[in-house]
Scaffold this motif. Sequence first.
Motif, short mmCIF file in Angstrom:
data_model
loop_
_atom_site.label_atom_id
_atom_site.label_comp_id
_atom_site.label_asym_id
_atom_site.label_seq_id
_atom_site.Cartn_x
_atom_site.Cartn_y
_atom_site.Cartn_z
N ILE A 1 0.84 -1.19 0.00
CA ILE A 1 0.00 0.00 0.00
C ILE A 1 0.88 1.25 0.00
O ILE A 1 1.85 1.36 0.74
CB ILE A 1 -0.98 0.02 1.19
N HIS A 2 0.51 2.18 -0.89
CA HIS A 2 1.15 3.49 -0.96
C HIS A 2 0.03 4.53 -0.88
O HIS A 2 -1.15 4.19 -0.82
CB HIS A 2 1.91 3.67 -2.28
N SER A 3 0.41 5.80 -0.92
CA SER A 3 -0.61 6.85 -1.01
C SER A 3 -0.06 7.98 -1.87
O SER A 3 1.03 8.48 -1.65
CB SER A 3 -0.97 7.37 0.38
N ARG B 1 4.36 13.05 -3.07
CA ARG B 1 4.98 12.23 -2.04
C ARG B 1 4.14 11.00 -1.79
O ARG B 1 2.93 11.03 -1.92
CB ARG B 1 5.09 13.00 -0.72
N CYS B 2 4.82 9.92 -1.38
CA CYS B 2 4.08 8.78 -0.87
C CYS B 2 3.70 9.11 0.57
O CYS B 2 4.51 9.58 1.35
CB CYS B 2 4.91 7.51 -0.92
N ASN B 3 2.43 8.88 0.90
CA ASN B 3 1.94 9.25 2.23
C ASN B 3 1.49 8.03 3.03
O ASN B 3 0.62 8.14 3.89
CB ASN B 3 0.80 10.26 2.09
N GLU B 4 2.04 6.88 2.69
CA GLU B 4 1.70 5.68 3.45
C GLU B 4 3.00 4.89 3.60
O GLU B 4 3.63 4.55 2.60
CB GLU B 4 0.67 4.85 2.67
N LEU B 5 3.35 4.61 4.85
CA LEU B 5 4.61 3.90 5.11
C LEU B 5 4.63 2.60 4.31
O LEU B 5 3.77 1.75 4.48
CB LEU B 5 4.75 3.61 6.60
N CYS B 6 5.61 2.49 3.41
CA CYS B 6 5.55 1.40 2.43
C CYS B 6 6.87 0.65 2.33
O CYS B 6 7.10 -0.06 1.37
CB CYS B 6 5.16 1.95 1.07
N GLY B 7 7.72 0.77 3.33
CA GLY B 7 8.97 0.05 3.28
C GLY B 7 10.13 0.96 3.60
O GLY B 7 9.95 2.14 3.94
N ALA C 1 12.00 8.22 0.67
CA ALA C 1 12.60 8.69 -0.58
C ALA C 1 11.64 8.57 -1.75
O ALA C 1 12.02 8.79 -2.89
CB ALA C 1 13.87 7.89 -0.88
N MET C 2 10.38 8.21 -1.44
CA MET C 2 9.42 7.99 -2.53
C MET C 2 8.69 9.29 -2.84
O MET C 2 7.60 9.55 -2.35
CB MET C 2 8.43 6.89 -2.14
N PHE C 3 9.35 10.12 -3.63
CA PHE C 3 8.70 11.37 -4.04
C PHE C 3 9.24 11.75 -5.41
O PHE C 3 10.33 11.34 -5.81
CB PHE C 3 8.97 12.49 -3.04
#
Length: 328
Positions: A208-210, A243-249, A254-256
Motif C-alpha cells: 500500500i502506498h498513497s 509524495r508517498c503518504n503511506e509507510l511502504c517500506g 525517498a518515494m517522491f
Amino acid sequence: MTTTETPAAGAPESRSEPNHALRLFLIWFVLALAADLVIWFVWYPHMPPGRMSDAARHQQFDIAVLAISAAPVIIFVLLYFVYAIVVWRAGAGDDSDGAPIYGNTKVQATWIIGTTAIVLWLFVFGTVELVVPAGAGAGEGPSPIWKLAGTQSATWTPGTNTMLQVQVIGQQWTFTYRYPQFGGMESAELMLPVDTPVTFHVTSLDVIHSFWAYQLAVKADANPLVDNVAYVTPKALGSVTVRCNELCGIWHGAMFNYGQVVSQSAFESWASGVQAKEQADGVLAALPPYTLTYDPTVIPQLGKNLVKIDGITGSPGYYYEPSNPVTP
Ligand SMILES: [Cu+2]
C-alpha cells in the motif's frame, strides 16, 4: 454566564451588580470580530495547501471557515476564564462558599441552542464542501458517488473540457504515470494541463502506498488491485510535489517526485512527443496493456529484461527491470 441579579446568599450589603452578561458579550464580540477579520484577511491567503487547483482552493477555504467558526468559541472560553479570575475573585480572607445554583433556564437554553447550531453548521458546511469539488481531492474508490463534470473521450485535445485520464502507479519506491488517451504511454514525471478536469486512477503494484500531490490538494490511497479514483482541476501553472503518504517500506521517505502544470498546448505536444518516442523505441509494446489495475504476479512481462530505455523508472523484481541494476 450567570446573570446574578440577586445578591449572593449571605452577602451582608446589597450592592448592585453590573450586568456581567452584557459586559462579557461586548468584550467577546469585539475580540471575536477582530480575530475573525485577521483570520480572513491576513491568514487565509497563506493557509495550506495554496490555490493551485480547485480542490486546493476548497481546502484552503474550508480551513479558513473552520478557523473563523472556532475562534469565537475559543475566545469565549478564554475570556470567561479570565473574567471570572479577575472580577469574581474572592477577597482576602473570604473563605465563604459561592452561592449554590440549581439550574438556570436561560443558561441551559443558550447552551443547547448554541451548541446545536454550531454542530449543525459544521455538518452542513462539511457535507457541501465534500460534494461540491467532487470528493474534496481524496480517492473515492473505483466508482465515485460524486463525479467531476467533464466530457469523456478516448482522446484528449486542448480547449474541449475533455476529462484527462491519468493513471498513478505506486510501487516500491516510485510513482509512474500512464496516459491512456496517449496510447497508454508512461512517464516518470506527472504532467498536467491547466484548467482541465483530470481523473486520477490510483493503484499499486505491490504494497500500500498513497499518492499525495501536495499543491493540487490530492491525496488518494494506492492499493494493489484497487482502482482508486480522485479528481482535480489544476488552476495555475507551476510545480507540484508528489509524495508517498503511506509507510511502504524502508525507502518510503525517498518515494517522491515532482510534477508540472503546464498550458494545454504545451501538455499536448509533450504527451504526443512521449507517445511517439515510446512507440518508436519499443516501450509501448513492452508495457503491459493499459488496465485499471495490475496483478504483478501474472504480468507476462514480469521479470523479463524489458525496459532499459531512458525515461522509464521502476524497481527491481516488480513491473519493470531496474534502469540501473545494482550488482552485489
Ligand atoms: Cu510508498
